[in-house]
Design an enzyme around this catalytic site. Structure first.
Site, PDB file in Angstrom:
ATOM      1  CG  HIS A  45      42.584  -6.996 -28.025  1.00  0.00           C
ATOM      2  ND1 HIS A  45      43.616  -6.843 -27.120  1.00  0.00           N
ATOM      3  CD2 HIS A  45      41.448  -6.927 -27.290  1.00  0.00           C
ATOM      4  CE1 HIS A  45      43.124  -6.707 -25.907  1.00  0.00           C
ATOM      5  NE2 HIS A  45      41.799  -6.754 -25.974  1.00  0.00           N
ATOM      6  CG  ASP A  46      39.057  -4.723 -27.229  1.00  0.00           C
ATOM      7  OD1 ASP A  46      38.429  -5.342 -28.105  1.00  0.00           O
ATOM      8  OD2 ASP A  46      39.143  -5.098 -26.045  1.00  0.00           O
ATOM      9  CE  LYS A  98      35.937  -3.422 -26.151  1.00  0.00           C
ATOM     10  NZ  LYS A  98      36.342  -3.911 -24.816  1.00  0.00           N
ATOM     11  CG  HIS A 135      35.045  -4.106 -30.658  1.00  0.00           C
ATOM     12  ND1 HIS A 135      34.105  -5.018 -30.280  1.00  0.00           N
ATOM     13  CD2 HIS A 135      36.233  -4.653 -30.290  1.00  0.00           C
ATOM     14  CE1 HIS A 135      34.682  -6.057 -29.698  1.00  0.00           C
ATOM     15  NE2 HIS A 135      35.987  -5.869 -29.699  1.00  0.00           N
ATOM     16  CG  HIS A 169      39.883  -9.506 -30.512  1.00  0.00           C
ATOM     17  ND1 HIS A 169      39.665  -8.510 -31.439  1.00  0.00           N
ATOM     18  CD2 HIS A 169      39.201  -9.128 -29.388  1.00  0.00           C
ATOM     19  CE1 HIS A 169      38.904  -7.571 -30.909  1.00  0.00           C
ATOM     20  NE2 HIS A 169      38.594  -7.927 -29.666  1.00  0.00           N
ATOM     21  CG  ASP A 187      40.192  -9.714 -24.816  1.00  0.00           C
ATOM     22  OD1 ASP A 187      40.443  -8.907 -23.892  1.00  0.00           O
ATOM     23  OD2 ASP A 187      39.223  -9.589 -25.591  1.00  0.00           O
TER      24      ASP A 187
HETATM   25  P1  C2E Z   1      35.517  -7.391 -22.590  1.00  0.00           P
HETATM   26  O1  C2E Z   1      34.825  -6.937 -21.356  1.00  0.00           O
HETATM   27  O2  C2E Z   1      36.954  -7.195 -22.601  1.00  0.00           O
HETATM   28  O3  C2E Z   1      35.302  -8.893 -22.794  1.00  0.00           O
HETATM   29  C1  C2E Z   1      36.018  -9.590 -23.716  1.00  0.00           C
HETATM   30  C2  C2E Z   1      35.430 -10.930 -23.910  1.00  0.00           C
HETATM   31  O4  C2E Z   1      35.547 -11.671 -22.699  1.00  0.00           O
HETATM   32  C3  C2E Z   1      33.952 -10.933 -24.256  1.00  0.00           C
HETATM   33  O5  C2E Z   1      33.735 -10.724 -25.617  1.00  0.00           O
HETATM   34  C4  C2E Z   1      33.560 -12.336 -23.804  1.00  0.00           C
HETATM   35  O6  C2E Z   1      33.992 -13.285 -24.762  1.00  0.00           O
HETATM   36  C5  C2E Z   1      34.408 -12.548 -22.564  1.00  0.00           C
HETATM   37  N1  C2E Z   1      33.644 -12.144 -21.373  1.00  0.00           N
HETATM   38  C6  C2E Z   1      33.775 -11.029 -20.637  1.00  0.00           C
HETATM   39  N2  C2E Z   1      32.917 -11.028 -19.604  1.00  0.00           N
HETATM   40  C7  C2E Z   1      32.193 -12.147 -19.685  1.00  0.00           C
HETATM   41  C8  C2E Z   1      31.135 -12.720 -18.879  1.00  0.00           C
HETATM   42  O7  C2E Z   1      30.691 -12.158 -17.888  1.00  0.00           O
HETATM   43  N3  C2E Z   1      30.653 -13.928 -19.300  1.00  0.00           N
HETATM   44  C9  C2E Z   1      31.140 -14.572 -20.369  1.00  0.00           C
HETATM   45  N4  C2E Z   1      30.631 -15.762 -20.721  1.00  0.00           N
HETATM   46  N5  C2E Z   1      32.128 -14.058 -21.147  1.00  0.00           N
HETATM   47  C10 C2E Z   1      32.650 -12.860 -20.807  1.00  0.00           C
HETATM   48  P2  C2E Z   1      32.302 -10.207 -26.114  1.00  0.00           P
HETATM   49  O8  C2E Z   1      31.221 -10.887 -25.398  1.00  0.00           O
HETATM   50  O9  C2E Z   1      32.309 -10.286 -27.604  1.00  0.00           O
HETATM   51  O10 C2E Z   1      32.282  -8.704 -25.694  1.00  0.00           O
HETATM   52  C11 C2E Z   1      33.118  -7.755 -26.299  1.00  0.00           C
HETATM   53  C12 C2E Z   1      33.121  -6.518 -25.492  1.00  0.00           C
HETATM   54  O11 C2E Z   1      31.807  -5.981 -25.441  1.00  0.00           O
HETATM   55  C13 C2E Z   1      33.510  -6.689 -24.042  1.00  0.00           C
HETATM   56  O12 C2E Z   1      34.906  -6.683 -23.872  1.00  0.00           O
HETATM   57  C14 C2E Z   1      32.879  -5.465 -23.422  1.00  0.00           C
HETATM   58  O13 C2E Z   1      33.633  -4.313 -23.648  1.00  0.00           O
HETATM   59  C15 C2E Z   1      31.567  -5.348 -24.178  1.00  0.00           C
HETATM   60  N6  C2E Z   1      30.456  -6.019 -23.487  1.00  0.00           N
HETATM   61  C16 C2E Z   1      30.028  -7.279 -23.676  1.00  0.00           C
HETATM   62  N7  C2E Z   1      28.955  -7.545 -22.904  1.00  0.00           N
HETATM   63  C17 C2E Z   1      28.687  -6.410 -22.213  1.00  0.00           C
HETATM   64  C18 C2E Z   1      27.681  -6.021 -21.240  1.00  0.00           C
HETATM   65  O14 C2E Z   1      26.794  -6.791 -20.849  1.00  0.00           O
HETATM   66  N8  C2E Z   1      27.752  -4.743 -20.731  1.00  0.00           N
HETATM   67  C19 C2E Z   1      28.713  -3.879 -21.134  1.00  0.00           C
HETATM   68  N9  C2E Z   1      28.754  -2.645 -20.594  1.00  0.00           N
HETATM   69  N10 C2E Z   1      29.684  -4.188 -22.046  1.00  0.00           N
HETATM   70  C20 C2E Z   1      29.667  -5.457 -22.574  1.00  0.00           C
HETATM   71  C1  SIN Z   2      38.753  -6.120 -24.056  1.00  0.00           C
HETATM   72  O1  SIN Z   2      39.881  -6.217 -23.852  1.00  0.00           O
HETATM   73  O2  SIN Z   2      38.115  -6.888 -24.825  1.00  0.00           O
HETATM   74  C2  SIN Z   2      38.026  -4.964 -23.474  1.00  0.00           C
HETATM   75  C3  SIN Z   2      37.974  -5.033 -22.538  1.00  0.00           C
HETATM   76  C4  SIN Z   2      39.135  -5.484 -22.602  1.00  0.00           C
HETATM   77  O3  SIN Z   2      39.783  -4.572 -22.901  1.00  0.00           O
HETATM   78  O4  SIN Z   2      39.280  -6.604 -22.370  1.00  0.00           O
HETATM   79 FE    FE Z   3      37.251  -7.053 -28.270  1.00  0.00          FE
HETATM   80 FE    FE Z   4      40.741  -6.466 -24.172  1.00  0.00          FE
END
Ligand code: C2E
Ligand code: SIN
Ligand code: FE
Ligand code: FE
Ligand code: SIN
Ligand code: SIN
Length: 366
Positions: free
Chosen positions: A225-226, A229, A254, A280, A309
């Site tokens: 899915h990612d 990235k 991404h 996703h 995810d």
């Molecule tokens: P990810 O870390 O795998 O997160 C996937 C999805 O999980 C996010 O999609 C969001 O829907 C949910 N999620 C993860 N952490 C949180 C959280 O703390 N609060 C809430 N409410 N939801 C959360 P999203 O937001 O579209 O982000 C996609 C990707 O972008 C993330 O994948 C991550 O790789 C990056 N990302 C998003 N926000 C940040 C950030 O503040 N800092 C960094 N370094 N990366 C971020």
């Molecule tokens: C993601 O899966 O969206 C990235 C971080 C992650 O791999 O969850």
């Molecule tokens: Fe993603």
């Molecule tokens: Fe993921």
């Protein structure tokens, strides 16, 4: 029953006509085994495949019995494939090469047998066709063996195709898994994240009522899915804090990026992977990205992967946030039911919470 030559010819002709219409190779093999059996007037016919790496023989078709696996260095069939020899044996029980265990297991008494090795296009042995027990306690003759060879030539072709297709599918699956791992490694997440997401997806698919085939496809492709990235620069991808608006805008590309990488493939699995990469991050209420699709316009693979995810992302520590408690995740899922997530899938999640935690425990990060 005994057939005269005219009847036999008619029988072969009818069978070949039927067989020519069968497009599915597995079904074709079953028909060929029936043809082999009937053509020589035997009680049973088995088609064996020889796994040379493990030197094992296993039945691809075994009439009336379950799949059998054998060490290939011994036994009559083992001798036939190892020495590339045909056998007509009319006193099986007294043949020193005969393995009696299979008979015992199947409560069957093999009295007479023909075994013919099957060859691929390079004339290498790939298995054997075997008939057992000439009807009415008859004995097999040279002529029977010639007839059986007819069936064996066709069977060998189907087997080659089946094995080739299986190999291609396995290769596809491995490549796809590796691509998923590469995508995840770039973002410093553990390999277990992709395994968990894959298993959550499979489980949700099953609970939702997708076919076993679709569940397997989703399990195979959800780790990608990612994939997109890989196109996000490190400074953003692994930034140890919150992303600002500009960075988040880049980050969100991404989904489209992964889709662009995968979309041109003709492979069924990669097509499914493209859908997952693309959708996703769509949300049920239409507030997601990249296209702002809503409800059932989001492919079921996308709706399922979204939950898998986020469930895993929230429960894990990221460079930008600590892991959430289960209670916090539950209240988030309840709030977002019908908003971010498909409400039907959310209720399935809550009804079967234990199963999700089982998977999390099984693939815990170390
Ligand atoms: P990810 O870390 O795998 O997160 C996937 C999805 O999980 C996010 O999609 C969001 O829907 C949910 N999620 C993860 N952490 C949180 C959280 O703390 N609060 C809430 N409410 N939801 C959360 P999203 O937001 O579209 O982000 C996609 C990707 O972008 C993330 O994948 C991550 O790789 C990056 N990302 C998003 N926000 C940040 C950030 O503040 N800092 C960094 N370094 N990366 C971020
Ligand atoms: C993601 O899966 O969206 C990235 C971080 C992650 O791999 O969850
Ligand atoms: Fe993603
Ligand atoms: Fe993921
Ligand atoms: C054998 O290979 O000795 C016998 C196999 C069978 O009974 O089918
Ligand atoms: C895609 O949008 O990625 C392909 C078709 C679909 O919406 O599922």
């Amino acid at each position: 029953m005994k057939r005269n030559p005219t009847e036999l010819l008619k029988f072969i002709f009818d069978s070949i006509t039927t067989i020519a219409k069968i497009r599915n190779h597995e079904a074709l093999l079953i028909s060929l085994a029936q043809l082999g059996r009937d053509i020589v007037d035997a009680d049973r016919c088995s088609i064996w495949i020889w796994d040379k790496v493990q030197n094992k023989l296993w039945t691809k078709v075994a009439q009336g019995v379950k799949t059998i696996e054998l060490e290939a260095q011994s036994g009559i069939v083992g001798t036939a494939v190892n020495e590339n020899k045909e056998f007509i044996i009319n006193d099986v029980q007294n043949d020193p090469r005969f393995h009696a265990e299979i008979d015992k297991k199947n409560r069957y008494v093999t009295k007479t047998m023909i075994v013919i090795p099957m060859h691929n296009q390079f004339n290498e042995v790939i298995g054997a066709i075997q008939v057992m027990n000439k009807n009415e306690n008859g004995i097999f003759c040279e002529q029977d063996s010639e007839y059986l060879k007819l069936a064996s030539t066709y069977a060998a072709e189907s087997i080659e195709t089946i094995l080739l297709m299986e190999e291609i599918e396995n290769t596809q699956r491995e490549l796809i898994y590796m691509m998923g791992v590469i995508g995840e490694n770039r973002s410093q997440e553990t390999g277990n994240h992709v395994k968990r997401v894959a298993e959550y997806c499979y489980l949700l698919g099953e609970l939702y009522g997708l076919s076993p085939k679709e569940c397997k496809i989703l399990r195979d492709v959800s780790p990608m899915h990612d994939l997109g990235k890989i196109g996000i620069k490190d400074a953003i991808l692994n930034k140890p804090g919150r992303l600002n608006e500009e960075e988040m805008h880049v980050m969100k590309t991404h989904a489209k990026l992964g889709y662009e990488i995968l979309k041109s493939s003709d492979l069924e699995l990669l097509k499914a992977a493209a859908i997952v990469a693309h959708e996703h991050h769509e949300k049920y209420d239409g507030m997601g990205y990249p296209r702002g699709l809503s409800g059932d316009a989001i492919h079921i693979y996308g709706r399922i992967t979204a939950i898998a995810d986020v469930f895993d992302a929230l429960g894990s520590a990221r460079v930008y946030k600590p892991a959430w408690s289960d209670e916090k995740i539950f209240s988030f899922f309840k709030e977002e039911s019908g908003a971010h997530f498909d409400p039907h899938l959310i209720s399935l999640f809550f009804e079967h919470k234990d199963k999700f935690f089982e998977i999390r425990d099984r693939f815990r990060d170390v």
